[in-house]
Design an enzyme around this catalytic site. Sequence first.
Site, PDB file in Angstrom:
ATOM      1  N   ASP A 186       0.868  -1.330   0.157  1.00  0.00           N
ATOM      2  CA  ASP A 186      -0.015  -0.176   0.074  1.00  0.00           C
ATOM      3  C   ASP A 186       1.010   1.256  -0.095  1.00  0.00           C
ATOM      4  OD1 ASP A 186      -1.705  -2.180   0.447  1.00  0.00           O
ATOM      5  OD2 ASP A 186      -2.977  -0.995   1.831  1.00  0.00           O
ATOM      6  N   LYS A 206      -7.058   3.564  -3.787  1.00  0.00           N
ATOM      7  CA  LYS A 206      -7.488   3.500  -2.293  1.00  0.00           C
ATOM      8  C   LYS A 206      -7.460   4.986  -1.528  1.00  0.00           C
ATOM      9  CE  LYS A 206      -5.252   2.280   2.299  1.00  0.00           C
ATOM     10  NZ  LYS A 206      -4.375   1.412   2.868  1.00  0.00           N
ATOM     11  N   LYS A 245     -10.396   0.200  -2.628  1.00  0.00           N
ATOM     12  CA  LYS A 245     -10.173   0.112  -1.171  1.00  0.00           C
ATOM     13  C   LYS A 245     -10.435   1.539  -0.272  1.00  0.00           C
ATOM     14  CE  LYS A 245      -7.153  -0.880   2.455  1.00  0.00           C
ATOM     15  NZ  LYS A 245      -5.619  -1.350   2.999  1.00  0.00           N
TER      16      LYS A 245
END
Length: 324
Positions: free
Chosen positions: A160, A224, A260
């Site tokens: 991430d 995300k 996400k």
Amino acid sequence: MPTTSPAPRGAGGPSYAEVTASNASLRRFLHGLPGVDPVGLEARASALGTRSIKTTAKAFALDLAISMIDLTTLEGSDTVGKVRSLAGKALHPDPTDRTAPRVAALCVYPDMVATAKAAVAGSAVRVASVATAFPAGRAPLAVKLADTEGAIEAGADEIDMVIDRGAFLAGNYAKVYEEILAVREACGTRARLKVIFETGELSTYDNIRRASWLGMLGGADFIKTSTGKVGVNATPANTLLMLEAVRDFRRESGEQVGVKPAGGIRTAKDAVKFLVLVNETAGEDWLSNDWFRFGASSLLNDLLMQRQKLATGRYSGPDYVTVD
């Protein structure tokens, strides 16, 4: 749920080579995207959030949401013991009911990846690691790549990364794109890449749409919303906008990218609203943990409480779920 993830995407597909050739071409493309109607976007997100879910569908939605969670601990006080305890919860969210699904992943800092990997070994639970100078993203590229490489070498299945919001807001799209591309290349086939925008710092919905496309052009497997470390994190409106982006990107490129939302999603009711957004915007193809995740920790507790209420007709006592 599938036990293996799709292969990581390539980066900067040939149909977009001209778009990504320079900062000027990226600017032309990103600023040429359709403008966002904030009122219309928020009204649609709100309307979809009012959809009622029947009992059978609710049971399915609760289990689906559990299976989509990246169970997360990203604190300076994290210890080996805490990570091992959280791994146990990831594997068996409800120790009294082994029919409860496992979560998608356990998300930790790079120095805790080896501990997390050992704790979930032999299971389908993946290990995700934040990297690239999380949460600020303000470090030389060499440091970001070393951060990424270290996490992957320790066993991370997913990375991430955070974008440099300062560069993005200054219009230096090429710098942001090149860093995403470099991290994508560092991940190779070893890890899937989630690109975090920190939507609360991007100021406008137009910027969120541009960041979504920039992340996908760079080879993100997921886009995300946020780190969970700022005041405004995932919202139905910014997630809806990102879902529209991945839907449109697949129509144009043929490549599927996940979404996400992270930070601020704490209740089962909220999670179900987000699943409705997914189904009504991107479609059923995104209704799996290969393509949609929740970045959360406390959310799991409420999902388990609601799951137990649906099964027995009553809530359990305060000790039914563990405190993370």
